[in-house]
Design an enzyme around this catalytic site. Sequence first.
Site, PDB file in Angstrom:
ATOM      1  CG  ASP A 171      64.388 -63.503 -11.172  1.00  0.00           C
ATOM      2  OD1 ASP A 171      63.580 -62.583 -10.975  1.00  0.00           O
ATOM      3  OD2 ASP A 171      65.577 -63.468 -10.826  1.00  0.00           O
ATOM      4  NE  ARG A 198      72.163 -68.789 -21.236  1.00  0.00           N
ATOM      5  CZ  ARG A 198      72.147 -69.286 -20.010  1.00  0.00           C
ATOM      6  NH1 ARG A 198      71.525 -70.426 -19.749  1.00  0.00           N
ATOM      7  NH2 ARG A 198      72.719 -68.644 -19.024  1.00  0.00           N
ATOM      8  CG  ASP A 219      72.123 -65.627 -21.308  1.00  0.00           C
ATOM      9  OD1 ASP A 219      72.912 -66.038 -22.191  1.00  0.00           O
ATOM     10  OD2 ASP A 219      72.401 -65.609 -20.104  1.00  0.00           O
ATOM     11  CB  SER A 260      74.355 -61.930 -11.571  1.00  0.00           C
ATOM     12  OG  SER A 260      74.000 -62.742 -12.671  1.00  0.00           O
TER      13      SER A 260
HETATM   14  N1  ARG Z   1      78.399 -62.351 -20.311  1.00  0.00           N
HETATM   15  C1  ARG Z   1      78.272 -63.750 -20.496  1.00  0.00           C
HETATM   16  C2  ARG Z   1      77.565 -64.061 -21.786  1.00  0.00           C
HETATM   17  O1  ARG Z   1      76.919 -63.214 -22.318  1.00  0.00           O
HETATM   18  C3  ARG Z   1      77.624 -64.442 -19.329  1.00  0.00           C
HETATM   19  C4  ARG Z   1      76.208 -64.058 -19.058  1.00  0.00           C
HETATM   20  C5  ARG Z   1      75.628 -64.607 -17.772  1.00  0.00           C
HETATM   21  N2  ARG Z   1      76.371 -64.126 -16.644  1.00  0.00           N
HETATM   22  C6  ARG Z   1      75.960 -64.074 -15.381  1.00  0.00           C
HETATM   23  N3  ARG Z   1      76.804 -63.685 -14.497  1.00  0.00           N
HETATM   24  N4  ARG Z   1      74.763 -64.384 -15.008  1.00  0.00           N
HETATM   25  O2  ARG Z   1      77.650 -65.147 -22.308  1.00  0.00           O
END
Ligand code: ARG
Length: 400
Positions: free
Chosen positions: A16, A97, A126, A177
């Site tokens: 991506d 982040r 994110d 993921s």
């Molecule tokens: N739900 C978690 C958060 O918002 C992780 C997000 C990323 N998760 C992932 N499996 N790519 O902080």
Amino acid sequence: MGRATKVVLAYSGGVDTSVCIPYLKQEWGVEEVITLAADLGQGDELEPIREKALKSGASESLVADAKESFVKDYAFCALQANALYENRYPLSTALARPLIAKLLVEAAEKYGADAVAHGCTGKGNDQVRFDVAIAALNPNLKVLAPAREWGMSREETIAYGERFGIPSPVKKSSPYSIDRNLLGRSIEAGVLEDPWTEPLEEVYAMTKAIADTPDEPEYVEIGFEKGIPIALNGENIAPVALIDRLNQLAGNHGVGRIDMLENRLVGIKSREIYETPALLVLIAAHRDLESLTLTADVTHYKRGIEETYSQMIYNGLWYSPLKAALDAFVQKTQERVSGTVRVKLFKGNAAIVGRKSDNSLYSTSLATYGADDLFDHKAAEGFIYVWGLPTRIWSQQIRS
Ligand code: ARG
């Protein structure tokens, strides 16, 4: 005229973010894409990622080792606030982040870019964390999020990339993921989308199944200085090494798994599996040391602050005035949170079995039921009379 001239793109080396490079140039008229890959301990080799960005059309490919700052400036602040979103998730992904956003903004300023970009989709937390953090750090920068707008399926994304020389993923891509860094792993999608389906053992990589953990418990002593962990088993250890080591120790005993249904900021409930061995042990130990060294009222008041603090991290408000004010409160409370906590790791549990501190507020002579008891039992009577007076008056009133 495109949407921006020069863009710094947060780059992971995946399909991506790689496709973002030609997409920004071809579809959105960006002239120059500079990529930035941050090493937060996700275990990827950075040099191949650096080269891949250049092959995909980046004019410059930056890499930053940000592990130490990640632990010291983000994870340890969250630890001092015992931050657990919805009482369970220690924010391992969320904490990365604001740091990546800071690196993007610094690079944009250094290279004179007019925008930064990321590969987040429109359904997650994110994107919010990036966009808001960037706005806080430099409100003049545009934020581009191609994957939020392009509407391509996974196959279409791969096909688009191939037109611009981006190889389709060699490994059969994982059915999940996964986001990973030094603090932990977040796993979602695939069969996990059914909240009733138990995760297969294959989703885990940092923690052993209970059936495979040692049959003997293992003790670890964690030393804290002003709320910051500084030692393991009596030896001082640097922040990144401490997290690494504790991840191994706790993960080996099956400590650190979370299976939860969480509320995303964008209104969606999602099912996520986490593995965060070190952070969970540290939070339990730190909270325990606070019980020993903070007064009752500070301990109780801080619980409310911790709840808000956790929500702010989850909801992308790391760089916000309320968060800064809460930081000042939390820092003040940590001045005397120094000492050692003894943790027993065994079969998926991290039990706190001992704590000591030069700043301990625990008094054996007050607590004891033995002969050397110094507590004035007589004083309790008058206290209880006054304490219970409003209730007594109320009771008499409703009966009259
Ligand atoms: N739900 C978690 C958060 O918002 C992780 C997000 C990323 N998760 C992932 N499996 N790519 O902080």
